[in-house]
Design an enzyme around this catalytic site. Structure first.
Site, short mmCIF file in Angstrom:
data_model
loop_
_atom_site.label_atom_id
_atom_site.label_comp_id
_atom_site.label_asym_id
_atom_site.label_seq_id
_atom_site.Cartn_x
_atom_site.Cartn_y
_atom_site.Cartn_z
N ASP A 409 12.18 5.56 -2.92
CA ASP A 409 10.86 6.12 -3.25
C ASP A 409 10.98 7.61 -3.56
O ASP A 409 11.99 8.24 -3.27
CB ASP A 409 9.90 5.88 -2.07
CG ASP A 409 8.46 6.13 -2.47
OD1 ASP A 409 8.15 6.06 -3.68
OD2 ASP A 409 7.64 6.40 -1.58
N GLU A 412 11.18 10.29 -8.67
CA GLU A 412 10.91 10.71 -10.08
C GLU A 412 11.74 11.93 -10.47
O GLU A 412 12.09 12.02 -11.66
CB GLU A 412 9.41 10.99 -10.26
CG GLU A 412 8.54 9.75 -10.15
CD GLU A 412 8.47 9.19 -8.72
OE1 GLU A 412 8.54 9.98 -7.77
OE2 GLU A 412 8.35 7.95 -8.59
N ASP A 483 1.64 3.75 -6.55
CA ASP A 483 0.40 3.92 -5.77
C ASP A 483 -0.85 3.57 -6.57
O ASP A 483 -1.55 4.44 -7.10
CB ASP A 483 0.32 5.34 -5.23
CG ASP A 483 1.48 5.64 -4.30
OD1 ASP A 483 2.21 4.69 -3.92
OD2 ASP A 483 1.67 6.81 -3.95
C1 GLC Z 1 4.63 6.93 -1.72
C2 GLC Z 1 4.91 5.47 -2.04
C3 GLC Z 1 4.16 4.58 -1.09
C4 GLC Z 1 4.55 4.93 0.33
C5 GLC Z 1 4.30 6.41 0.62
C6 GLC Z 1 4.80 6.84 1.99
O1 GLC Z 1 3.32 7.24 -1.94
O2 GLC Z 1 4.58 5.18 -3.37
O3 GLC Z 1 4.41 3.23 -1.36
O4 GLC Z 1 3.82 4.16 1.24
O5 GLC Z 1 4.96 7.20 -0.35
O6 GLC Z 1 6.15 6.66 2.10
#
Ligand code: GLC
Length: 748
Positions: A409, A412, A483
């Protein structure tokens, strides 16, 4: 840019080197149907991340000088090269398919400086349009009028991208995603153009920020371009959309067959803080009879959001023991891992990174620091092979804990203190490169390192999820759409978005079921699982602070609907698995827009609210609040209503009743759906029985079986069954490949 007259050319193997007055360029025939157009502005070679090896197929290439240009001929197409480096593509009968635009562009929208200032003061971004056009590299193609455009990754909006414009720049924008967003988390600079007479693909293999104007600027042309990098694009011919997509997958690779359990149901939430929270979810799934194969651990498991740490106090000092107990009950645990590494002297990952020069640097040579979840953070320089090796080895930490999948995660990379400046210094394999060059491939390279790490330390087929990616990332990771928000518009968007991801080579994809941000409603959750249970990836995930949305929180009615669709999903896992096996060979997506199978049917070219799973199941989910009926369109052929078994002949429009517990589903006549006997997780019962759900008619079907976990299938250790369906509903079974040691004992 004016390239001038074509002065001369040379042919070397299948490459035609072109010398224009002001530019050296080349055209390379990769296969009879795939052509690369290249002019090296930044380097003379491909620096592709998407294509690891250019797999040129030796073929006949003829070059002819004709009055209207230099013609390059293959068995399947013609390329015409003219002065000024105009390149046109024609089919083998010499009908024009894709032509460089010769007319003049419409003038840029010029807005006065004063007005731009005023707009900026009011917080508008409208003036940005002014900057468009005039890029260093621009490929401008003629529109004939009947173009529809598909693909381009995870863009918002609708299936057909005609009349819209987009940017490729991996972006984490926390605002609710709407049609006007130019970019989201992923950059896949590939699209398929469908016209009344032809279909073809264009893949712009340039990792820098790039622009795609799909006829938004003018109805006369569409264009793509960038300000840096090379002019490096592929033209992909094909007789139909499947062939074109398959050509793109030939270049960039298909997604490998996943472990079978990954096709089950996944439950997640940011905010399952302590072990007891996870325990309650595991118990809840089994008690409420919701099949479930995986629970995901968000950043809460970490110690202060530090990568490769575990907050032992939240897990009674024994996460391994806890994970083992969950594994014994059939739960495959997945955990998140973020790109940003906490800046903190004494934290081993940070110290190792600093010591070895593994983090991105400022132009002055200091470690570049921005902020992500752990506060101040440094960014591993994944373009450096040594950094990838380091990361690969770190996967041992997860594997030893008993983790079965890694969810990448914030790659980007996301940064909370403003964007990373373009001049932050990264590495591109053997040379320094700046952020502008590495940004869009950052998530791709992180995923590659993660994939290799799980392969090395676990050995089974790696399960890697990523938010950011580039073309070709499908070889290492599957994706979710990031998200989204608990709103009906995002349930609606899930269909075109997942379908376009499939057409962009990302077959294994899903949305956060129920919506991530904001509070879901019982009705929205029910409708979302109806769609989500049929998406390639099926995970309910939500944000800390939002209303809880596990299957049971809204009472009996929603729970029963949820159970019905998750059970349907499990029943169909063998069908999904067959599709993934087919995808690994051909690149055919799992979730398909109707246009992929019925491209001649004008109705489906802009269909946003129905989709196919493979070629045999058509889903027409309800995506409108309050609706209990909907219009359904079935393309040509004989179909059965999955629920009533009524036979319907397409093409036809009709109204289908769809109360809250009904997602209208249709199956093609002549289909046998391979089904799994009911179970709470994949592998709960021995896989010795296959159930056949038959929809009478004439048809053939190939069914695939293996151990669902490792790479033995690549050595032929799998079974393949061939079913022939007859109009009277009987099925003939043949075993066409017998390599798996535990074939079915019963096919019922
Ligand atoms: C980002 C991710 C989401 C996750 C959050 C906390 O927003 O896209 O899926 O729950 O980070 O880690």
């Amino acid at each position: 840019m004016t390239c001038g007259r074509l002065l001369r050319y040379e042919i070397k193997n299948q490459t035609i080197h072109l010398h224009f007055e002001h530019l050296k360029a080349r055209i390379e025939i990769i296969t009879p149907k795939i052509v690369n157009v290249f002019a090296g502005f930044m380097s003379e070679e491909h620096r592709s991340k998407a294509i690891e090896v250019v797999k040129t197929i030796p073929c006949e290439v003829h070059v002819e000088e004709r009055p209207d240009g230099l013609w390059i001929l293959t068995d399947a197409l013609r390329v015409r090269v003219c002065d000024d480096f105009k390149v046109d593509f024609l089919d083998e009968e010499e009908a024009l398919v894709c032509e460089d635009y010769r007319g003049s562009r419409i003038p840029l929208k010029r807005v006065s400086e004063e007005y731009l200032k005023l707009l900026a003061e009011e917080g508008h971004r409208a003036g940005e349009a002014d900057k468009e056009g005039g890029h260093l590299i621009e490929v401008v193609k003629t529109m004939t009028g009947s173009e529809h455009f598909y693909g381009l990754g995870d863009k918002t909006g609708y299936l057909d991208k005609r009349h819209y414009d987009y940017e490729m720049w991996n972006t984490d924008n926390p605002d609710p995603q709407v049609d006007t967003f130019k970019a989201l988390y992923k950059s896949i600079p590939f699209f398929i153009t469908l016209t009344d007479s032809h279909v073809y693909g264009l893949f712009f293999d340039n990792p820098y920020k790039s622009y795609f104007n799909m006829g938004q600027e003018s109805d006369d042309y569409f264009w793509f371009g960038a300000d840096q990098g090379n002019l490096d694009y592929y033209y992909i011919a094909g007789a139909n959309m499947p062939q074109v997509l398959s050509g793109y997958m030939y270049l960039t690779g298909t997604a490998p067959l996943p472990q079978k359990w990954t096709l089950g149901y996944h439950q997640s939430r940011w905010g399952y803080v302590v072990q007891e929270d996870i325990q309650a979810i595991a118990d809840g799934m089994r008690e409420h009879d919701i099949p479930c194969d995986s629970i995901h651990l968000d950043i809460d498991y970490m110690r202060g959001y530090r990568d490769f740490t575990w907050d032992l106090t939240r897990y009674h000092n024994d996460p391994e023991g806890f994970l083992q107990k969950l594994s014994d009950r059939g739960f495959h645990m997945v955990c998140i891992n973020d790109a940003g590494v906490k800046k903190e002297a004494g934290y081993d990952v940070y110290d190792e990174g600093v010591e070895n020069g593994y983090f991105a640097k400022t132009p002055e040579g200091d470690v570049y620091i921005n902020a992500v979840w752990p506060g101040e953070a440094a960014f591993p320089d994944f373009g450096n092979p040594k950094v990838r090796e380091w990361w690969t080895d770190k996967m041992d930490f997860f594997v030893k804990k008993g983790i079965r999948g890694v969810w990448n995660d914030m790659n980007e990379p996301a940064s909370f203190k403003g964007p990373l400046p373009d001049d932050v210094v990264f590495t591109d394999e053997d040379r320094p490169a700046d952020h502008a060059a590495m940004h869009n491939v950052y998530g791709h390279l992180m995923s590659k390192a993660t994939y290799e790490g799980l392969k090395k330390h676990d050995g089974r087929r790696p399960f890697v999820i990523t938010r950011a990616c580039f073309a070709g990332s499908q070889k290492y990771a599957m994706v979710w759409t990031g998200d989204n928000t608990s709103m009906w518009g995002h349930l609606q968007m899930a269909i075109p978005q997942l379908c376009n991801l499939g057409l962009s080579g990302m077959p294994f994809a899903g949305t956060d079921i129920g919506g991530f941000c904001a509070d879901t409603t019982p009705e929205l959750l029910a409708r979302w699982i109806e769609l989500g249970a049929l998406s390639p990836f099926c995970r309910n995930h939500s944000a800390m602070g939002s209303r809880r949305q596990e299957p049971w929180v809204f009472g009996e009615e929603v729970l029963a609907i949820y159970r019905k669709y998750v059970k349907l999903r499990y029943r169909l896992i063998p069908y999904f698995y067959d599709l993934f096996f087919e995808e690994e060979k051909t690149g055919a997506p799992i979730m398909r827009p109707l246009v992929y199978e019925y491209e001649k049917d004008m109705v489906v070219r802009t269909c946003n609210d129905e989709f196919l799973i493979g070629s045999r199941i058509l889903a027409a989910p309800v995506v409108q609040q309050g609706a209990n009926h909907r219009m359904v369109y079935l393309p040509e052929g004989e179909w059965y209503d999955y629920w009533t078994r009524e036979k319907i002949t397409g093409p036809v429009w009709f109204v289908r009743e769809a109360p809250l517990d009904t997602c209208p589903l249709y199956v093609k006549a002549g289909t046998v759906l391979p089904c799994m006997p009911e179970q709470s997780y994949v592998g709960e019962k021995p896989n010795d029985t296959l159930l056949l759900d038959v929809f009478p008619g004439e048809g053939e079907y190939d069914h695939y079986l293996d151990n669902g976990e490792d790479f033995a299938y690549r050595d032929g250790r799998y079974h393949q069954y061939h079913f022939t369906v007859k109009p009277d509903g009987t099925v003939e079974t043949q075993i066409v490949h017998a390599g798996y040691e535990k074939p079915y004992e019963r096919i019922l």
